[in-house]
Structure formats: C-alpha cells, structure tokens
Design a protein around this motif. Structure first.
Motif, PDB file in Angstrom:
ATOM      1  N   LEU A  93       0.829  -1.207   0.000  1.00  0.00           N
ATOM      2  CA  LEU A  93       0.000   0.000   0.000  1.00  0.00           C
ATOM      3  C   LEU A  93       0.863   1.257   0.000  1.00  0.00           C
ATOM      4  O   LEU A  93       0.581   2.220  -0.720  1.00  0.00           O
ATOM      5  CB  LEU A  93      -0.934   0.003   1.222  1.00  0.00           C
ATOM      6  N   LEU A 102       1.929  -2.532  -6.079  1.00  0.00           N
ATOM      7  CA  LEU A 102       1.024  -2.967  -4.995  1.00  0.00           C
ATOM      8  C   LEU A 102       0.798  -4.468  -5.066  1.00  0.00           C
ATOM      9  O   LEU A 102       0.942  -5.186  -4.065  1.00  0.00           O
ATOM     10  CB  LEU A 102      -0.312  -2.226  -5.110  1.00  0.00           C
ATOM     11  N   ILE A 103       0.443  -4.948  -6.257  1.00  0.00           N
ATOM     12  CA  ILE A 103       0.048  -6.354  -6.369  1.00  0.00           C
ATOM     13  C   ILE A 103       1.264  -7.277  -6.259  1.00  0.00           C
ATOM     14  O   ILE A 103       1.228  -8.290  -5.549  1.00  0.00           O
ATOM     15  CB  ILE A 103      -0.699  -6.621  -7.699  1.00  0.00           C
ATOM     16  N   SER A 118       2.084  -7.305  -2.447  1.00  0.00           N
ATOM     17  CA  SER A 118       1.111  -7.889  -1.525  1.00  0.00           C
ATOM     18  C   SER A 118       0.774  -9.326  -1.907  1.00  0.00           C
ATOM     19  O   SER A 118       0.355 -10.112  -1.056  1.00  0.00           O
ATOM     20  CB  SER A 118      -0.156  -7.043  -1.485  1.00  0.00           C
ATOM     21  N   GLU A 127       0.701 -14.276   0.562  1.00  0.00           N
ATOM     22  CA  GLU A 127       0.308 -15.673   0.441  1.00  0.00           C
ATOM     23  C   GLU A 127       1.579 -16.502   0.214  1.00  0.00           C
ATOM     24  O   GLU A 127       2.294 -16.300  -0.759  1.00  0.00           O
ATOM     25  CB  GLU A 127      -0.648 -15.808  -0.749  1.00  0.00           C
ATOM     26  N   ARG A 157       2.414 -18.634  -3.160  1.00  0.00           N
ATOM     27  CA  ARG A 157       2.245 -17.960  -4.431  1.00  0.00           C
ATOM     28  C   ARG A 157       3.440 -18.217  -5.347  1.00  0.00           C
ATOM     29  O   ARG A 157       4.585 -18.035  -4.950  1.00  0.00           O
ATOM     30  CB  ARG A 157       2.125 -16.460  -4.192  1.00  0.00           C
ATOM     31  N   LEU A 169      -1.219 -12.021 -12.199  1.00  0.00           N
ATOM     32  CA  LEU A 169      -2.182 -11.291 -11.370  1.00  0.00           C
ATOM     33  C   LEU A 169      -1.937  -9.779 -11.478  1.00  0.00           C
ATOM     34  O   LEU A 169      -2.874  -8.988 -11.633  1.00  0.00           O
ATOM     35  CB  LEU A 169      -2.028 -11.755  -9.922  1.00  0.00           C
ATOM     36  N   LEU A 207      -4.695  -7.248 -13.083  1.00  0.00           N
ATOM     37  CA  LEU A 207      -5.286  -6.195 -12.244  1.00  0.00           C
ATOM     38  C   LEU A 207      -4.887  -4.806 -12.728  1.00  0.00           C
ATOM     39  O   LEU A 207      -5.677  -3.862 -12.607  1.00  0.00           O
ATOM     40  CB  LEU A 207      -4.898  -6.402 -10.778  1.00  0.00           C
ATOM     41  N   PHE A 236     -11.069   2.410 -13.674  1.00  0.00           N
ATOM     42  CA  PHE A 236     -10.893   3.720 -13.046  1.00  0.00           C
ATOM     43  C   PHE A 236     -10.669   4.824 -14.070  1.00  0.00           C
ATOM     44  O   PHE A 236     -11.155   5.935 -13.915  1.00  0.00           O
ATOM     45  CB  PHE A 236      -9.749   3.694 -12.038  1.00  0.00           C
ATOM     46  N   ILE A 294      -8.109  -7.982   6.115  1.00  0.00           N
ATOM     47  CA  ILE A 294      -7.338  -8.817   5.187  1.00  0.00           C
ATOM     48  C   ILE A 294      -6.128  -9.418   5.909  1.00  0.00           C
ATOM     49  O   ILE A 294      -5.841 -10.605   5.790  1.00  0.00           O
ATOM     50  CB  ILE A 294      -6.883  -7.987   3.969  1.00  0.00           C
ATOM     51  N   SER A 302      -6.836 -16.158  -2.214  1.00  0.00           N
ATOM     52  CA  SER A 302      -5.513 -15.658  -2.594  1.00  0.00           C
ATOM     53  C   SER A 302      -5.566 -14.850  -3.892  1.00  0.00           C
ATOM     54  O   SER A 302      -4.690 -14.041  -4.158  1.00  0.00           O
ATOM     55  CB  SER A 302      -4.523 -16.822  -2.745  1.00  0.00           C
ATOM     56  N   ILE A 303      -6.603 -15.069  -4.704  1.00  0.00           N
ATOM     57  CA  ILE A 303      -6.781 -14.265  -5.909  1.00  0.00           C
ATOM     58  C   ILE A 303      -7.565 -12.999  -5.558  1.00  0.00           C
ATOM     59  O   ILE A 303      -7.384 -11.928  -6.117  1.00  0.00           O
ATOM     60  CB  ILE A 303      -7.581 -15.053  -6.976  1.00  0.00           C
ATOM     61  N   TYR A 308      -7.932 -11.277  -2.530  1.00  0.00           N
ATOM     62  CA  TYR A 308      -7.520 -10.165  -1.675  1.00  0.00           C
ATOM     63  C   TYR A 308      -6.685  -9.114  -2.415  1.00  0.00           C
ATOM     64  O   TYR A 308      -6.844  -7.920  -2.125  1.00  0.00           O
ATOM     65  CB  TYR A 308      -6.835 -10.672  -0.384  1.00  0.00           C
ATOM     66  N   PRO A 309      -5.844  -9.510  -3.401  1.00  0.00           N
ATOM     67  CA  PRO A 309      -5.158  -8.419  -4.120  1.00  0.00           C
ATOM     68  C   PRO A 309      -6.140  -7.492  -4.837  1.00  0.00           C
ATOM     69  O   PRO A 309      -5.941  -6.275  -4.866  1.00  0.00           O
ATOM     70  CB  PRO A 309      -4.265  -9.173  -5.114  1.00  0.00           C
ATOM     71  N   ALA A 310      -7.212  -8.075  -5.399  1.00  0.00           N
ATOM     72  CA  ALA A 310      -8.208  -7.243  -6.076  1.00  0.00           C
ATOM     73  C   ALA A 310      -8.907  -6.320  -5.085  1.00  0.00           C
ATOM     74  O   ALA A 310      -9.142  -5.139  -5.367  1.00  0.00           O
ATOM     75  CB  ALA A 310      -9.221  -8.126  -6.789  1.00  0.00           C
ATOM     76  N   LEU A 333      -7.654  -5.207  -2.275  1.00  0.00           N
ATOM     77  CA  LEU A 333      -6.675  -4.173  -1.925  1.00  0.00           C
ATOM     78  C   LEU A 333      -6.659  -3.075  -2.976  1.00  0.00           C
ATOM     79  O   LEU A 333      -6.692  -1.885  -2.661  1.00  0.00           O
ATOM     80  CB  LEU A 333      -5.271  -4.787  -1.843  1.00  0.00           C
ATOM     81  N   LEU A 334      -6.634  -3.487  -4.243  1.00  0.00           N
ATOM     82  CA  LEU A 334      -6.551  -2.524  -5.335  1.00  0.00           C
ATOM     83  C   LEU A 334      -7.748  -1.578  -5.324  1.00  0.00           C
ATOM     84  O   LEU A 334      -7.587  -0.355  -5.346  1.00  0.00           O
ATOM     85  CB  LEU A 334      -6.474  -3.275  -6.668  1.00  0.00           C
ATOM     86  N   PHE A 335      -8.961  -2.159  -5.273  1.00  0.00           N
ATOM     87  CA  PHE A 335     -10.144  -1.307  -5.314  1.00  0.00           C
ATOM     88  C   PHE A 335     -10.219  -0.405  -4.089  1.00  0.00           C
ATOM     89  O   PHE A 335     -10.608   0.753  -4.180  1.00  0.00           O
ATOM     90  CB  PHE A 335     -11.410  -2.159  -5.457  1.00  0.00           C
TER      91      PHE A 335
END
Lengths: 151, 499
Positions: free
Chosen positions: A84, A103-104, A107, A111, A114, A122, A126, A134, B219, B389-390, B392-394, B396-398
């Motif tokens: 973040l 970010l992705i 974070s 996990e 991963r 991912l 995203l 957005f 989270i 696991s797929i 929570y990143p989404a 977080l992003l939103f």
C-alpha cells in the motif's frame, strides 16, 4: 502457562493515547464553559481516555488467561502494508500502471504458496482492470504512465 | 392518507430510470461482494463509497442503501453454502442453513432466506415510512442539550448491546471522538492535532479510517487464522420450497420481522442482534427444539427475516434524528455530509424527494434482490469458488484507489495503511473497531451540541439535567450502563452471545 491478559496492553495503549493527546493539545486554549476554546472538549475526552484506559488495565491485571499467543502474521503485515505504501509513493510519480504492479507484486506474496508466474499474471490482469475501470469507465483523474512515456 | 402521498412521491423518485439503474447497480455490487467471504458490509460500503460521490445525492444514497442490503443478502448465501458468514448478522444462518445444504436442501434454504428477507423488507419499509414523520417531529423540539444527551444515550446503548468488553468499547468510542477532533475547530477556526499537515485540516476522513480498520486490518487478520472452506456446489437442489415448508416458515418470518424491526431501531442492535434474538426465540417456542442445528427451516427463515428487517429499520434513527446506530449507518451519515446534507429531522421536510425516494427504493431494491438472486444463484456459487488468494489483491486494489480518489490525496493512502496496522493491533488486543467508527462520526456533533447547549445556558453545566427531555435521556443512559454492570444481567448477556 498463565500470562497477563491482553487487556493490560489494551488499557496501557488507551492511557498512552490519552496522554499523547493531552500533550499534543496542551497549547489549545480552554476558555470558559460559556465561551469554550478549542482545547476544552479535547481535554475532557483525553482525560476520559486516560481514566478508561486505567480501568481497563486494572481489570486486566485482575485476570490471568491461558497462554494463547498466536504468532504474528509478519509476512502479511509487512507485504500488504508495504504494498500500500509503495502504491502511494508510486502513483503520482510514475502513474497508475506502475503503482498497481508495485502494490500487487508486493502484496501477492503475503500468500506463502504464491508462484512467481501467478504473481506476474495477477499484476498484469489487475493493472489492466484498474485502467479499464478507473480511467476508462469512471474517468478518475490520474496519470496512467510515467511522464514522457505517455503518447 | 399522508403516508400514501409520501410513498407515491418516493416511488416517483425511485422509479426513474437513473435511480433504478443505481439501485440495481447497488444491489448487484453489494451481493457480489457480500457473497465473497471475509468482506462484510462495512468494508464493502467504504470500498464503494468513493465511487458514488460524483452522483446526485439521492442516487448516491439509493445506491449505498442497495449495497448495504445487497451485502446483507449475499452474506446469507455464503453462510448457507460455505458455512462462512459473509458478515456478523449471518452467523446464525450458518447453523441451520448449512445443515440444510448438507442435507441436499440448499435450494430451499436459499429460497426461504430470500422470501423471508423480502417479506421482512416490505414490512420494515412500511414501518420506516410510518414511524419517520412523528419521530422527526419530536426531534424538532430538541435543542442542543437534548441532542447531546441523545447522542450520549445512543453511544452508551450501542456499546451495551454490542458484543465484547464494555469498558474497552467505551474507550474505543472515546478514541473515535478524539480522532474526530482532528482538523479545524469549526467554532473558533483553530487547527487541532493537524501537526502542520494542511490535508488534515478537514479532519481524518471516515472512509480512510473505515477502510483501514475494517478493510486492510481484516485482510491481514485473514492471514493469521487460515480456514478451510468446503463449498457445496453440486447440491443446491430444487429452489422452490414445498407448501409444508412454507407454512412451517411463515410464522418464523412474521416473528423475525417483528423482532428485527424493533431491535433494528435500537442503537448497536441492528441486524446482528436481531438475527440472534430471532434464532433463540424460534428455538425456544419450537415443539421439537432438537431439530435446530440439523436443518430446521425456521432457523433460517426467522433470523434472515429479522436481519433484513433490522437493517431496514436501523435507517429510522439515522434519517430522523441524524443518529447513526451502527457502523454502516455511520458511513451513511458520512456519505450524506460529503454530499452536503446535514443528517437530521430537517432532511424529511427540506429534501422530501431524497428522503421518500430512498425509502421507496428499499422496497424496489428488495424486489430486485429476490428476482436477481434466485435465478442467478448458480453464478454466486461460482464466485464462492474463487480462491481468497486471488481475491484479496483485487480487494486491496479497489480499496486503495477508492481511498485515493476521495481527495486525490496520497497522504490518505498512507493514513489508511497506518489505520490498517493500528486496526490489526486493536483486533489482537480484543478491541472491536465498530464503536470507534461511531465515535468518529458522532464526535464533532457531540462537541458542537455540547458547546451550543452551554452557550445558550450561559455556561450553566446543569442545563443537561434541568431540561426534562435531556435529563430523561441521560437517566436512560445511566440506567443502561448500571444494568450491564450489575452481575446477573451481565451473565445473561454473555450467555446470549455465546449461543
């Protein structure tokens, strides 16, 4: 093993916050009941905070609990909050896409299981989704790419 | 009939194409996110709130309300199918709903939850429409002293009825009030606790706090309690329940609606307490209580009706008195203020379209939920199989983009992350974050009314106890506190939450 209740820590935290608020607000004028200054109400609340914190601490001292200490999820804490912060640092400097990837990609590894490939895909998916939702759909004002790379 | 005129006006507003679309978007998004385990309505609403700011106030509130009861609804779906409550008020639905699903009656459980919620929603909307005008009228007689005392009572009741340690909950309220003081003092114009940061002079945004405490902290907490999920995808079975089941459930639906409507109005009660109370009642009056926990249809119908009715009637104090009684309503108050509307009794008269349009939209939204959910249940089930696991990143992003887009402020992103850390610490220390959010929203109003009451009374602090209504409200607050501290009642309360 018996150990101190977590209420002791909670109570001390409340006391500390109350004291900090009193100190930080020590310059604010109190005024009178008829004509209250900016400091009157904050002092009441800070004092209340300290009293409540002390009560929570005392109540906590009277009870012992079984040791139930769970390990802290350090990995998740560092990687999620770190992601973040990276997002915040990147967004206005290098644009949305890089910020989302930062970010992705950070974070995602909260996990443990991963894979690298999954993290990369991912991030890519995203980042694309973020741009679509957005920027394209909602029209939020933010730069997408680092300056100089935009067309 | 004045009530009919009001409702007609409301439907005129709610049935415009725009508002229908926003209502629909709200219930779909709410259900979508509510179905996903691990995100409750508070996190859902705070995540989506920033995206409603550019809408007209009425549309924004209609959409937010839709998100709220949509999330509530989605929560029951995941409770029934995965045994994981999407939110606190669906906890009891897990007991018999999941049991029904395991017996191959998942479809019946989902259908009865939908029907019960719809019936409860309709009745509670009518109650809301009928109760609001007289309450607002009463509220008009309130001066600053009465408002102050009312808020104190509201906050006290909220912690008494909520779960967990009373002292810690009160301390969390005080902390929320303290955080609410950050920013410019509206009376004198002085900066308080801003530490020289100009971004803080408008105060700490409640979305920032809610996002940190409920979203990010939640989270992180999911990583320290990993849980297995078993999804019952293949066994949904027939949707429509038999007449026998409907008859069995109908009594529970009516009783649940009644309990929910009453408890929803009370501060701190809202949907969660309502569903617990309804479950206990159904179990107590059942001829054969041993069926409960093994797939009794009343155990789904009652609580589901109760939590929907409670969700609806919790709008009553928010809309008429400007008093949020639970964290979701606190978010709604915040959303109204961002739209430039000061919540309180004047909303009904100064903005009747908004007020009645929102109420009518609740009925419309409930209808949409039934129509939307029963045929589409297969889709929601698919959603349930998405790995966390797929997910929570989404999320977080939103969330993080939502926080940033509030004021295009990076500082608020950092603040939200900091509240995420703080929120997780509080969770570890056993402190519920909900009272903090109430304190944060009510804090500035509390201070403002406190000051005005004393200024009007020429600085006489006795004003709060010499004015009869104010004294009565404070007395009620004191009695409530006393009642909880008294040992035998405390025991009963603990028991109630254990069940």
């Amino acid at each position: 093993m018996k150990r101190l209740s977590r209420d002791v820590a909670a109570g001390l935290l409340f006391v500390a916050i109350g004291v900090a608020a009193l100190v930080a607000g020590s310059d604010y004028r109190s005024g009178t009941l008829l004509n209250m200054g900016p400091g009157y109400f904050p002092r009441i609340v800070s004092a209340l905070m300290i009293v409540l914190g002390a009560l929570v601490t005392l109540a906590g001292l009277r009870q012992r609990t079984e040791s139930t200490s769970r390990p802290w999820p350090w990995r998740a804490l560092v990687l999620i909050l770190g992601g973040l912060v990276l997002f915040g640092l990147a967004l206005e400097r290098v644009g949305l896409i890089v910020a989302v990837v930062a970010l992705i990609a950070t974070s995602a590894f909260a996990e443990r299981e991963r894979g690298i490939l999954e993290a990369i895909s991912l991030s890519a998916v995203l980042a694309a989704l973020a741009w679509l939702v957005f920027v394209k759909a909602l029209g939020l004002p933010m730069s997408v790419w680092p300056e100089g790379m935009a067309n | 009939m004045e009530l009919l005129d009001h409702l007609a006006l409301g439907f005129q507003v709610a049935l415009t194409l725009d508002n229908l679309i926003y209502c629909f978007a709200g219930v779909v998004l709410g259900t979508l996110i509510g179905v996903l385990p691990g995100i409750g309505p508070v996190a859902t609403i705070s995540m989506l709130l920033p995206f409603t700011f550019h809408l007209a106030p009425t549309s924004a509130l209609i959409m937010l309300a839709g998100i709220y009861y949509g999330a509530q609804y989605g929560g029951s779906t995941s409770a029934i199918l995965v045994n994981l409550p999407g939110e606190a008020s669906s906890v009891v639905t897990c007991l018999d709903g999941y049991a029904m699903a395991r017996n191959g009656r998942a479809g019946h459980a989902l259908a009865i939850a939908a029907i019960g919620s719809f019936v409860a929603g309709c009745i509670a909307t009518l109650i809301l429409a009928a109760a609001a005008p007289p309450l607002a009228e009463l509220a008009f007689r309130f001066g600053a002293a009465e408002y102050f005392s009312l808020m104190v009572l509201g906050l006290v009741a909220a912690v008494v009825l909520a779960q967990g340690s009373l002292l810690k909950a009160v301390a969390m309220i005080a902390l929320g009030v303290l955080l609410g003081l950050v920013g410019m003092d509206t009376t004198t114009g002085d900066q308080r606790f801003t530490f020289g940061l100009p971004e803080l002079s408008d105060g700490i945004g409640f979305v920032v706090v809610a996002m940190g405490l409920f979203g990010f902290a939640g989270i992180i907490a999911n990583f320290d309690a990993p849980e297995g999920r078993e999804i019952l995808t293949r066994t949904i079975g027939r949707l429509l329940p038999s007449w026998k089941e409907l008859r069995q459930a109908s009594g529970a639906i009516v009783r649940g609606t009644g309990i929910g409507s009453v408890l929803g109005v009370l501060p701190g009660g809202g949907a969660m307490l309502a569903s617990f109370a309804s479950y206990m009642l159904e179990k107590r009056i059942a001829k054969d209580p041993s069926r409960f926990g093994k797939g009794a249809i009343e155990g789904v119908a009652g609580p589901e009706s109760a939590n929907n009715a409670g969700a609806q009637t919790s709008f009553i104090p928010m809309l008429t008195l400007g008093l949020p009684t639970n964290p979701v309503m606190a978010l709604m108050v915040g959303a109204m203020m961002i739209q430039g509307i000061q919540p309180g009794p004047q909303v009904m008269t100064s903005q009747p379209e908004l007020f009645w349009g929102m109420i009518a939209s609740m009925w419309v939204g409930n209808l949409m939920l039934v129509l939307l959910n029963l045929p589409l249940v297969g889709l929601w089930v698919k959603l349930l199989s998405v790995r966390y696991s797929i997910l929570y990143p989404a999320i977080l992003l939103f969330s993080v983009v939502g926080v940033y887009s509030l004021n295009s402020s990076v500082l608020e992103v950092f603040l939200a992350a900091a509240f995420g850390l703080f929120g997780y610490l509080l969770l570890r220390l056993g402190c519920e974050p909900a009272p903090l959010l109430l304190g944060l929203v009510l804090g500035p109003m509390l201070e403002d009314n406190f000051r005005r009451a004393l200024t009007i009374a020429r600085g006489d602090p006795l004003v709060f106890v010499t004015r009869p209504i104010s004294a009565g409200l404070l007395l009620a607050a004191a009695l409530l506190l006393l009642a909880v501290v008294a040992p035998n009642i405390r025991k009963a309360r603990e028991q109630a939450f254990k069940e």
